[in-house]
Write a protein that holds these residues in place. Structure first.
Motif, mmCIF file in Angstrom:
data_model
loop_
_atom_site.group_PDB
_atom_site.id
_atom_site.type_symbol
_atom_site.label_atom_id
_atom_site.label_comp_id
_atom_site.label_asym_id
_atom_site.label_seq_id
_atom_site.Cartn_x
_atom_site.Cartn_y
_atom_site.Cartn_z
ATOM 1 N N GLY A 219 -27.984 11.427 -5.160
ATOM 2 C CA GLY A 219 -28.599 12.748 -5.102
ATOM 3 C C GLY A 219 -29.545 12.944 -3.940
ATOM 4 O O GLY A 219 -30.202 13.973 -3.836
ATOM 5 N N THR A 220 -29.631 11.958 -3.052
ATOM 6 C CA THR A 220 -30.542 12.059 -1.914
ATOM 7 C C THR A 220 -30.040 13.104 -0.922
ATOM 8 O O THR A 220 -28.871 13.098 -0.547
ATOM 9 C CB THR A 220 -30.663 10.705 -1.193
ATOM 10 O OG1 THR A 220 -31.053 9.705 -2.135
ATOM 11 C CG2 THR A 220 -31.693 10.782 -0.076
ATOM 12 N N HIS A 221 -30.929 13.985 -0.503
ATOM 13 C CA HIS A 221 -30.565 14.984 0.499
ATOM 14 C C HIS A 221 -30.730 14.390 1.893
ATOM 15 O O HIS A 221 -31.717 13.700 2.160
ATOM 16 C CB HIS A 221 -31.450 16.224 0.358
ATOM 17 C CG HIS A 221 -31.252 16.947 -0.939
ATOM 18 N ND1 HIS A 221 -30.150 17.720 -1.202
ATOM 19 C CD2 HIS A 221 -32.022 16.982 -2.061
ATOM 20 C CE1 HIS A 221 -30.246 18.219 -2.422
ATOM 21 N NE2 HIS A 221 -31.373 17.787 -2.969
ATOM 22 N N ILE A 222 -29.785 14.665 2.771
ATOM 23 C CA ILE A 222 -29.825 14.142 4.130
ATOM 24 C C ILE A 222 -30.039 15.279 5.118
ATOM 25 O O ILE A 222 -29.365 16.311 5.055
ATOM 26 C CB ILE A 222 -28.513 13.404 4.485
ATOM 27 C CG1 ILE A 222 -28.280 12.223 3.532
ATOM 28 C CG2 ILE A 222 -28.539 12.931 5.937
ATOM 29 C CD1 ILE A 222 -29.295 11.110 3.643
ATOM 30 N N GLY A 223 -30.992 15.081 6.036
ATOM 31 C CA GLY A 223 -31.233 16.041 7.104
ATOM 32 C C GLY A 223 -30.895 15.410 8.443
ATOM 33 O O GLY A 223 -31.022 14.190 8.620
ATOM 34 N N ALA A 224 -30.449 16.220 9.392
ATOM 35 C CA ALA A 224 -30.105 15.714 10.720
ATOM 36 C C ALA A 224 -30.539 16.696 11.792
ATOM 37 O O ALA A 224 -30.357 17.902 11.642
ATOM 38 C CB ALA A 224 -28.601 15.454 10.819
ATOM 39 N N PHE A 225 -31.102 16.156 12.869
ATOM 40 C CA PHE A 225 -31.474 16.999 14.004
ATOM 41 C C PHE A 225 -30.554 16.684 15.171
ATOM 42 O O PHE A 225 -30.456 15.537 15.607
ATOM 43 C CB PHE A 225 -32.921 16.749 14.417
ATOM 44 C CG PHE A 225 -33.381 17.681 15.505
ATOM 45 C CD1 PHE A 225 -33.895 18.926 15.199
ATOM 46 C CD2 PHE A 225 -33.271 17.314 16.839
ATOM 47 C CE1 PHE A 225 -34.298 19.805 16.201
ATOM 48 C CE2 PHE A 225 -33.666 18.178 17.842
ATOM 49 C CZ PHE A 225 -34.175 19.425 17.525
ATOM 50 N N GLY A 226 -29.882 17.712 15.666
ATOM 51 C CA GLY A 226 -29.000 17.537 16.809
ATOM 52 C C GLY A 226 -27.543 17.437 16.410
ATOM 53 O O GLY A 226 -27.206 16.932 15.331
ATOM 54 N N VAL A 227 -26.697 17.922 17.301
ATOM 55 C CA VAL A 227 -25.250 17.932 17.034
ATOM 56 C C VAL A 227 -24.708 16.529 16.839
ATOM 57 O O VAL A 227 -23.955 16.262 15.892
ATOM 58 C CB VAL A 227 -24.500 18.619 18.206
ATOM 59 C CG1 VAL A 227 -22.998 18.531 18.011
ATOM 60 C CG2 VAL A 227 -24.922 20.072 18.329
ATOM 61 N N ASN A 228 -25.086 15.606 17.711
ATOM 62 C CA ASN A 228 -24.553 14.254 17.629
ATOM 63 C C ASN A 228 -25.034 13.528 16.374
ATOM 64 O O ASN A 228 -24.287 12.737 15.779
ATOM 65 C CB ASN A 228 -24.938 13.461 18.878
ATOM 66 C CG ASN A 228 -24.295 14.012 20.138
ATOM 67 O OD1 ASN A 228 -23.206 14.573 20.087
ATOM 68 N ND2 ASN A 228 -24.964 13.870 21.270
ATOM 69 N N THR A 229 -26.271 13.795 15.974
ATOM 70 C CA THR A 229 -26.794 13.175 14.750
ATOM 71 C C THR A 229 -26.059 13.715 13.526
ATOM 72 O O THR A 229 -25.695 12.953 12.623
ATOM 73 C CB THR A 229 -28.304 13.433 14.611
ATOM 74 O OG1 THR A 229 -28.964 13.044 15.814
ATOM 75 C CG2 THR A 229 -28.884 12.638 13.450
#
Length: 263
Positions: A219-229
């Protein structure tokens, strides 16, 4: 989070309490991260998943790239700027005042002030922090330019390289630094259950699985910054819940704010 008891995403929604930011803690107490934590009553923990090692100038020379032959430089991070000018200093290379700099965000562009007389140089950056907006700017100035795109070792094949190649640009992608996974990530993840983990580089995602090969998102939410990430998160089989930059959300703080406000 590393335990077998899976938490469904629906159970987590509305009860986000602990967020892991996979970067160093901000030096200033006035960071918008702390304002966010206070507003939404969440606990933030900062811990970098990677560390950078500069490539020695002796190793750089083996790539046989003459920096002075290039008329423009593309920067996607402050780290790239740091190591570009470090290499120049170590090799006693003088960068021409006519050199153009193309940066993915205004923040990266402004960081150049640490090394150059900003107003006397030609500095350009994307409007919204995306590769596409930077490409739009480069496209207007690419004629007769030779582009140098400093990267981390192993990152010479990405969207920016694809764009430069498809638009017949003359370019080189020397690596000037390398990323190494921090060895204490497993300890950090094992000590607390984080409701959200935010990544900022593909290497950070790699570090997660280097340290925790059996990691299950549950249930952990994942965040990403940037297209490659974002691409690295999805290729790792993780569900991407928080994505930046986007229109009206130029930063991870802004993306987190919208995410938390919707809970």
């Amino acid at each position: 989070m590393l335990k077998n008891g899976a938490k469904k995403a629906a159970d987590v929604a509305g009860s986000v309490k602990k967020i892991l930011i996979t970067q160093p803690r901000p030096e200033s107490d006035k960071s918008p991260y702390f304002e966010l934590a206070k507003r939404f009553n969440v606990e933030l923990e900062f811990h970098p998943f990677i560390r950078l090692e500069g490539v020695p100038s002796k190793e750089f020379r083996k790539q046989k790239i003459d920096i002075q032959q290039f008329t423009a430089v593309i920067f996607t991070s402050r780290n790239a700027i740091d190591h570009f000018f470090r290499i120049c200093e170590e090799m006693k290379v003088s960068v021409s005042q006519d050199t153009k700099y193309f940066c993915v965000t205004e923040a990266v562009a402004l960081y150049l002030q640490k090394f150059i007389l900003y107003r006397k140089r030609k500095v350009f950056y994307g409007a919204d922090g995306t590769n596409k907006s930077m490409f739009d700017v480069i496209n207007k100035h690419k004629e007769n330019e030779k582009f140098l795109y400093p990267v981390s070792e192993g990152q010479q094949d990405n969207d920016i390289c694809t764009w430069l190649k498809s638009h017949n640009c003359e370019y080189a992608t020397p690596y000037m630094y390398r990323t190494v996974s921090n060895g204490d990530v497993k300890e950090v993840l094992g000590s607390k259950d984080f409701d959200v983990i935010c990544f900022f580089t593909p290497s950070g995602v790699k570090s997660l699985f280097d340290n925790c090969p059996q990691f299950k998102q549950n249930g952990t939410h994942i965040g990403a910054f940037g297209v490659n990430t974002s691409k690295a998160v999805e290729e790792a089989g993780l569900r991407l819940d928080i994505k930046a930059p986007q229109p009206q959300m130029p930063s991870m703080v802004a993306a987190l704010e919208k995410f938390l406000a919707a809970k």
